[in-house]
Design an enzyme around this catalytic site. Structure first.
Site, mmCIF file in Angstrom:
data_model
loop_
_atom_site.group_PDB
_atom_site.id
_atom_site.type_symbol
_atom_site.label_atom_id
_atom_site.label_comp_id
_atom_site.label_asym_id
_atom_site.label_seq_id
_atom_site.Cartn_x
_atom_site.Cartn_y
_atom_site.Cartn_z
ATOM 1 N N GLU A 174 32.239 -3.822 -1.511
ATOM 2 C CA GLU A 174 32.505 -5.171 -2.010
ATOM 3 C C GLU A 174 31.680 -6.164 -1.206
ATOM 4 O O GLU A 174 31.716 -6.147 0.026
ATOM 5 C CB GLU A 174 33.990 -5.510 -1.889
ATOM 6 N N ASP A 189 34.722 2.138 -2.427
ATOM 7 C CA ASP A 189 34.369 0.747 -2.729
ATOM 8 C C ASP A 189 33.311 0.138 -1.830
ATOM 9 O O ASP A 189 33.421 0.235 -0.606
ATOM 10 C CB ASP A 189 35.578 -0.180 -2.480
ATOM 11 N N GLU A 234 38.991 6.487 -4.806
ATOM 12 C CA GLU A 234 38.116 5.335 -5.029
ATOM 13 C C GLU A 234 37.254 5.094 -3.799
ATOM 14 O O GLU A 234 37.728 5.187 -2.677
ATOM 15 C CB GLU A 234 38.973 4.096 -5.323
ATOM 16 N N ASP A 239 43.865 1.370 1.883
ATOM 17 C CA ASP A 239 44.082 0.630 3.140
ATOM 18 C C ASP A 239 43.184 1.116 4.265
ATOM 19 O O ASP A 239 43.635 1.285 5.405
ATOM 20 C CB ASP A 239 45.555 0.705 3.570
ATOM 21 N N ARG A 240 41.930 1.388 3.957
ATOM 22 C CA ARG A 240 40.982 1.839 4.984
ATOM 23 C C ARG A 240 39.771 0.898 5.031
ATOM 24 O O ARG A 240 38.627 1.329 5.030
ATOM 25 C CB ARG A 240 40.499 3.261 4.676
#
Ligand SMILES: *[C@@H]1O[C@H](CO)[C@@H](O)[C@H](O)[C@H]1NC(C)=O
Length: 286
Positions: free
Chosen positions: A108, A106, A104, A131-132
């Protein structure tokens, strides 16, 4: 005319990328996308070339590409919620839709109180591990006008761009997980997340300002559709695999340094409380 057609067929045969790019992009919304959440909150305009997303107390909404793609570049122009957008999140992402080994990418956009800067959070999941998070504050008001947000994904790296400014680069060094074999769909959603989005959840949505609107146009997906022509994704002639897209050029590298020095507000790579030892991809040179 005859020879043009023959040479187009010839080029299509050798380079699907060329073939896709002669189809007259950007596309209309319904050519490439479908509504996935709350039809009543998405409105088409401009003969299907633009859309408007609505968030109110009843619902947010979302859309997704009809197809999945393996490598390529996705971009769209977005104009974010004006005024008080605290507690809202507009997301634009690629997702493999595979539960355990999710890939994924992202974008945002975290809203804020009037006059406070919007934050763009990016995250990368590769082979199920995320978690990056990184966060940058935008250097312009993204609600005042349309800006182009794009994700380039090739065999060499993943680059998140805001207009022509790279805000994040994730390299495929061979020593860190990198999405290489699962196609991803393109998604976008607008929803409320006032439990975490703005100042870590301190700022709540002001529903008296609802409905909230986000506008999109110039949808552009160039990539290898899956299912689609065999060997497309491994074709080195795809334009997004060309030498000039394998690393940032000098101008892009300078812009990227400028963002990191002046606009980065959070980087998981330097968050010692989460990662006493920096993850491998954070080490310079990897
Ligand atoms: C909102 O504005 C505050 C104050 O300027 C800032 O600290 C914060 O990073 C901004 N963005 C979010 C998403 O909280």
């Amino acid at each position: 005319m005859g020879s043009l057609r023959i040479s187009l067929v010839f080029l299509c045969f050798y380079s699907l990328a060329f073939c896709l790019s002669v189809s007259g992009r950007p596309a209309t919304f319904l050519q490439d996308f479908k509504v996935t959440w709350s039809e009543s909150h998405i409105r088409l305009s401009d003969a299907g070339m633009a859309i408007q997303l609505v968030l109110d107390q009843d619902s947010g909404c979302g859309f997704a590409s009809k197809r999945q793609y393996l490598f390529g570049r996705v971009s769209m122009k977005i104009k974010l919620i004006t005024g008080d957008s605290a507690g809202t999140v507009t997301a634009f992402y690629l997702n493999s839709d595979t539960d355990t080994v999710r890939d994924e990418l992202d974008f945002e956009f975290l809203g804020n109180r009037t006059g406070q800067p919007y934050t763009v959070q990016t995250n990368i999941y590769a082979h199920g591990k995320g978690d990056r998070e990184q966060r940058v504050n935008l250097w312009f008001n993204p609600a005042a006008d349309f800006h182009t947000y794009s994700i380039l994904w090739n065999h060499h790296h993943i680059v998140f761009y805001v207009d022509d400014v790279p805000i994040r680069v994730y390299k495929n060094s061979g020593r860190v997980p990198f999405p290489t074999n699962q196609p991803m769909g393109v998604y976008s959603t607008l929803w409320e997340a006032d439990d975490w989005a703005t100042r870590g959840g301190l700022e709540k949505i002001d529903w008296s300002k609802a409905p909230f609107y986000t506008f999109y146009r110039d949808f552009d997906i160039e990539g290898c559709p899956v299912p689609g022509p065999t060997n497309c994704a491994s074709n080195p002639r795809n334009w997004w695999e060309a030498t000039s897209y394998q690393a940032l050029n000098a101008i892009e590298a300078r812009k990227y340094r400028w963002v990191r020095m002046n606009h980065m507000i959070y980087d998981y790579c330097t968050d010692k409380s989460r990662y006493p030892v920096a993850p491998a991809e954070c080490i310079v040179g990897i």
